[in-house]
Design a protein around this motif. Structure first.
Motif, PDB file in Angstrom:
ATOM      1  N   THR A 160       0.827  -1.213   0.000  1.00 31.64           N
ATOM      2  CA  THR A 160       0.000   0.000   0.000  1.00 31.64           C
ATOM      3  C   THR A 160       0.863   1.265   0.000  1.00 31.64           C
ATOM      4  O   THR A 160       0.344   2.364  -0.223  1.00 31.64           O
ATOM      5  N   PRO A 215       1.642   3.636  -4.082  1.00 28.05           N
ATOM      6  CA  PRO A 215       1.154   4.876  -4.703  1.00 28.05           C
ATOM      7  C   PRO A 215       1.944   6.121  -4.287  1.00 28.05           C
ATOM      8  O   PRO A 215       2.032   7.085  -5.060  1.00 28.05           O
ATOM      9  N   ARG A 272      -3.597  -7.927  -4.587  1.00 31.49           N
ATOM     10  CA  ARG A 272      -3.140  -6.579  -4.210  1.00 31.49           C
ATOM     11  C   ARG A 272      -2.466  -5.903  -5.394  1.00 31.49           C
ATOM     12  O   ARG A 272      -2.622  -4.697  -5.622  1.00 31.49           O
ATOM     13  N   LEU A 331      -4.839  -4.217  -7.786  1.00 36.70           N
ATOM     14  CA  LEU A 331      -5.406  -2.971  -7.268  1.00 36.70           C
ATOM     15  C   LEU A 331      -4.384  -1.839  -7.304  1.00 36.70           C
ATOM     16  O   LEU A 331      -4.673  -0.722  -7.754  1.00 36.70           O
ATOM     17  N   VAL A 332      -3.177  -2.130  -6.809  1.00 37.74           N
ATOM     18  CA  VAL A 332      -2.130  -1.100  -6.758  1.00 37.74           C
ATOM     19  C   VAL A 332      -1.689  -0.723  -8.168  1.00 37.74           C
ATOM     20  O   VAL A 332      -1.489   0.457  -8.489  1.00 37.74           O
ATOM     21  N   LEU A 374      -4.243   1.640  -9.849  1.00 37.06           N
ATOM     22  CA  LEU A 374      -4.135   3.019  -9.363  1.00 37.06           C
ATOM     23  C   LEU A 374      -2.857   3.665  -9.884  1.00 37.06           C
ATOM     24  O   LEU A 374      -2.858   4.840 -10.271  1.00 37.06           O
ATOM     25  N   LEU A 393      -7.318   1.262   2.494  1.00 35.94           N
ATOM     26  CA  LEU A 393      -6.582   1.755   1.329  1.00 35.94           C
ATOM     27  C   LEU A 393      -6.826   0.883   0.102  1.00 35.94           C
ATOM     28  O   LEU A 393      -7.051   1.392  -1.000  1.00 35.94           O
ATOM     29  N   LEU A 394      -6.805  -0.426   0.281  1.00 38.71           N
ATOM     30  CA  LEU A 394      -7.012  -1.322  -0.855  1.00 38.71           C
ATOM     31  C   LEU A 394      -8.414  -1.168  -1.429  1.00 38.71           C
ATOM     32  O   LEU A 394      -8.620  -1.271  -2.643  1.00 38.71           O
ATOM     33  N   TYR A 453      -8.141   1.881  -3.490  1.00 34.86           N
ATOM     34  CA  TYR A 453      -7.368   1.653  -4.707  1.00 34.86           C
ATOM     35  C   TYR A 453      -8.215   0.945  -5.777  1.00 34.86           C
ATOM     36  O   TYR A 453      -7.931   1.052  -6.967  1.00 34.86           O
ATOM     37  N   LYS A 484      -2.943   9.632  -4.993  1.00 36.72           N
ATOM     38  CA  LYS A 484      -2.774   8.940  -3.715  1.00 36.72           C
ATOM     39  C   LYS A 484      -3.749   9.540  -2.705  1.00 36.72           C
ATOM     40  O   LYS A 484      -3.878  10.762  -2.602  1.00 36.72           O
TER      41      LYS A 484
END
Length: 421
Positions: free
Chosen positions: A11, A14, A41, A44-45, A48, A275-276, A279, A287
């Motif tokens: 996380t 970003p 994960r 998702l990351v 973003l 956060l996830l 995202y 961010k």
């Protein structure tokens, strides 16, 4: 230019992406690969990250993979920001030491040793893959415990420099208090990773006027509050210690506090869930503010500066990094890893001279370095006896009963990560 980030599903990422995007003139990236075994994960990351690049007009391509070899192939630099065992392992590091009355923390004390034992073998395996893919690639280590991990990399012959965000955090804080540009603030930053002091705050460079006395006089209360230390301690020392020194200067007080509240790992785990979820929102293209509470402030700016210097000679010529001592602190071996100002260019990092240290600081540095020597031996070669000796040597433990009990706890909680058990 191609960069790979191992642990790219973090996380934290970003924050790094935002820095790469904003500072693209300093570090022009054509391809960025995010590498992580956690595919969910990573999706998702990575999504973003692409939206941040697109919003800020960055022309670079971002790809994701769970294959380390594929991710680092052809990379000019590889950033390591992994956490072996995730927040669950961190939660253990922060709790079981408290049963013996010792601080529970992810990089300091017994918890820090546990993290080193889990992490060093994994990092060295990744580094060998990087070397096979491109022997000229630089490895930038942001993986804790940075000092021990960086020493393991250097000792194995890798082109590596360790990075921490403590110094850049202080630089930005002091610049704001002095109402000057951060680049105008030069820190007399010295010690080991997570064991450092600011002995001077100079304007314009190492020969500029030292404004630390003024900062302590005018802002001592707020600085002390941030560090959670009494103002009188800062005044008596005449320096600003990193917040990690509180584990040494107020150990028993910290232990009492930690026993009465959830671990930091538990807080971060909950934050990461939020956060996830954020995202995963396809409309999010920057961010989120919540990320500022996750930790790692200014990490991206420090990483860009360091990578630019190592790859192009285009970053700041002098930066705070973790690298070999090489006589800088004469009471340490040359192959100890210290955290100081260094001249950084395409040939690597060379520490700048450091004036003689007061025994108050030199003694603690020497003690913790001895522990780190033993910790690295335990991480490389395993064995209960090596773990025990490292714990006994640590200044926050130092009693055989504690060391015996903590050794048993460490092994029990990390069995799945220790090949020698």
């Amino acid at each position: 230019m191609k960069l790979a980030v191992v642990g790219g599903g973090s996380t934290y990422t970003p924050e790094l992406i935002d820095g790469f995007s904003r500072l693209r003139d300093t570090l022009p990236i054509e391809e960025l690969v995010l590498v992580d075994p956690a595919a969910d994960r990573l999706d998702l990351v990575g999504g973003l990250a692409r939206r941040i690049f697109a919003k800020q007009g960055h022309p670079g391509r971002i790809t994701t993979t769970s294959d380390v070899d594929a991710g680092v192939a052809g990379a000019d630099a590889v950033l390591l920001q992994l956490r072996v065992g995730g927040q669950a392992a961190r939660n253990q590091d922060e709790t079981w030491p408290l049963e013996c009355g010792c601080v529970g923390q992810e990089t300091t004390g017994a918890g820090g040793l546990a993290k080193a034992l889990r992490t060093v073998p994994v990092v060295l395996d990744i580094a060998e893959r990087v070397r096979r893919a491109n022997p000229d690639a630089w490895i930038i280590d942001f993986t804790n415990p940075v000092g021990i991990v960086t020493r393991a990399l250097l000792q194995a012959g890798h082109k590596a420099v360790g990075l921490c965000n403590v110094a850049i955090g202080f630089q930005r804080r002091f610049a704001k208090l002095l109402d000057v540009a951060p680049s105008d603030v030069y820190l007399e930053h010295v010690g080991l990773n997570h064991l450092t002091w600011e002995r001077g705050v100079r304007l314009g460079g190492p020969d500029g006027a030292d404004l630390l006395p003024r900062l302590l006089a005018e802002h001592g209360d707020s600085l002390a509050a941030d560090l959670r230390l009494p103002r009188a301690v800062l005044d008596r020392l005449g320096v600003v210690p990193s917040y990690y020194l509180r584990y040494f200067y107020a150990h028993d007080e910290v232990v009492r506090e930690l026993r009465t509240k959830p671990s930091r790992a538990a807080e971060v785990a909950e934050m990461e869930k939020q956060l996830l979820e954020m995202y995963g929102d396809p409309t999010l293209d920057e961010k989120p503010e919540l990320l500022s509470k996750r930790g790692g402030a200014f990490y991206s700016e420090a990483a860009v500066d360091l990578a630019a210097s190592l790859l192009r000679g285009g970053g700041s010529p002098v930066q705070v990094v973790n690298t070999y001592n090489n006589g800088t602190l004469p009471f340490l071996a040359d192959d100890a890893v210290i955290e100081v100002q260094a001249r950084v260019d395409t040939s690597g990092a060379a520490p700048l001279p450091v004036s003689e240290l007061d025994p108050l600081y030199a003694g603690l540095i020497a003690n913790v370095t001895a522990y780190e020597d033993l910790a690295l031996e335990a991480a490389l070669h395993g064995g209960r006896d090596r773990v025990f000796k490292a714990l006994l040597a640590h200044p926050l433990i130092g009693q055989y009963e504690y060391a015996e009990a903590l050794t048993d706890q460490l092994i029990a909680h990390n069995r799945e990560h220790l090949a020698w058990v």
